[in-house]
Design an enzyme around this catalytic site. Structure first.
Site: not given
Length: 422
Positions: A14, A141, A242, A271
């Site tokens: 980003y 997301y 998720d 993660k």
């Protein structure tokens, strides 16, 4: 460290290559702190994008990595298995809500979502009822790969420029009732309507349980998730949760879906799975879903990552999950939550602040206007903390071992940053 080369040739996430943001040179990490090349200590409020729940340079995880490297770093998982993967999957089956008991190991969180979506599509194909749409939530997301982007909010996210190229799925209004608010039944109305109106096309519902992460750091009421599960059961629709960001204790429960007392048909984790040491994820489903997938035309699930079940990552993940079991993680997380509950509300009096919220080891300050990333990042580093805001959100997800005075330093730095904005 050759920062000039980095700035000229390395494309960070980003970040523009035309006007790249400054990158701070980290030489080492230990406990809950990062150390710059010049020795400056930064208290890490991000857990390396939410993954390093045990902190850094942990002796238990270091040993697991070193011991496994002396045996084998990698073998293909096709036709071969090994003890680190078996031990890891045993723990995952034991830790996750019943009846989840079939584990598909994969490379990253985004790929875990890709795998879940493919499982749902193959499930309905095997049943002779092909369906190609997914129902999900605004402000969600689910990752940066293409299928994951397609179920990420196309209008309120970093992926809106891909709209028109990605498959178009169905987006329901995200819940408005906060975690601690009084539940309002109308919060589920749009979701219910979207589900019933598009039932013949929907392969599965996919959502982030309780906490919507990078799409807005929104923390919603558990009853919404209970209603979603009930509607999926009523209409025979698969539910994918998720938990890549929320899994392994981040919200004060081992998995966020436990706040609602529900279990999904497919669960995505990543993660914190390896404690932030290596990239690894998993997609876990039920025997019913797995057997249905494998009863179809292909006779198997059509996915096979090269580094699936990597022994190094499996060994570290196994050690990380065992470490979680062996420590009072919930007490630590709930202590962080209680500190955030007293530290964050005073910030609401600042003119630039729209609101604050928290749950478990998650603290969020939402502003009225977007931050200037370069200047606020410089402020945080000069304040001895590492916080990476985005858009109008300054948030922290600290490692579970963070002490009160370290957490206070993070919040104080946020307060000064917001006062400067005001």
């Amino acid at each position: 460290m050759d920062i000039a080369f980095d700035r000229e040739h390395i494309w960070h996430p980003y970040t523009s290559t035309i006007n790249p943001l400054p990158c701070y040179p980290i030489a080492r990490a230990d406990g809950v702190c990062l150390y710059l090349e010049d020795g400056t200590e930064l208290i890490d409020g991000m857990s390396s994008w939410w993954a390093a729940i045990h902190g850094y340079n942990h002796p238990v995880l270091n040993k697991a990595l070193i011991d496994q490297a002396g045996k084998m770093s990698h073998v293909m998982f096709g036709g071969i298995t090994h003890e680190p993967a078996i031990a890891l999957c045993k723990q995952l089956v034991d830790m996750t809500p019943a009846p989840l008991d079939k584990v598909f190991l994969c490379d990253s969180g985004s790929i875990s979502v890709e795998v879940a979506l493919k499982m749902a599509l193959q499930y309905w194909h095997a049943k002779g009822e092909p369906k190609s749409k997914f129902l999900t939530l605004r402000h969600g997301y689910h990752g940066d790969s293409f299928a994951a982007m397609s179920v990420t909010d196309p209008d309120n996210s970093m992926h809106k420029l891909y709209k028109g190229f990605l498959p178009e799925h169905i987006f329901a209004d995200s819940p408005e009732c906060g975690f601690y608010d009084e539940w309002k039944e109308e919060d589920i109305a749009d979701f219910k309507a979207k589900l019933t109106d598009n039932l013949s096309d929907i392969a599965a519902v996919i959502l982030e349980p309780i906490v919507q992460g990078a799409g807005g750091m929104r923390i919603y009421h558990p009853t919404f998730l209970k209603r979603v599960r009930a509607l999926c059961d009523e209409h025979g629709v698969l539910l994918i949760c998720d938990e890549i960001a929320t899994g392994f204790g981040r919200t004060g429960k081992l998995f966020a879906c436990e706040h609602a007392g529900i279990s999904p048909d497919i669960l995505c984790v990543g993660k914190a799975l390896t404690g932030g040491y290596m990239t690894m994820a998993a997609t876990i489903t039920t025997k019913h879903v797995a057997d249905t997938v494998c009863s179809g035309e292909a006779g198997c699930f059509m996915h096979g990552p090269t580094f699936m079940g990597n022994p190094l990552a499996s060994a570290v993940a196994n050690a990380s999950l065992q470490l979680l079991k062996d420590t009072p993680w919930q007490e630590k997380v709930l202590t962080i939550e209680s500190h955030l509950a007293s530290m964050l509300p005073p910030l609401e009096s600042l003119n630039a602040v729209k609101g604050v919220r928290w749950l478990g080891a998650i603290g969020v300050v939402e502003l009225n206007t977007p931050v200037h990333v370069e200047s606020i990042q410089k402020h945080f580093v000069e304040s001895g903390v590492w916080i990476r805001p985005f858009g109008r959100l300054i948030y922290i997800m600290p490692p579970f071992d963070m002490r009160k005075e370290q957490l206070q330093k993070l919040v104080d730095a946020i307060q000064r940053a917001v006062e400067n904005m005001s």
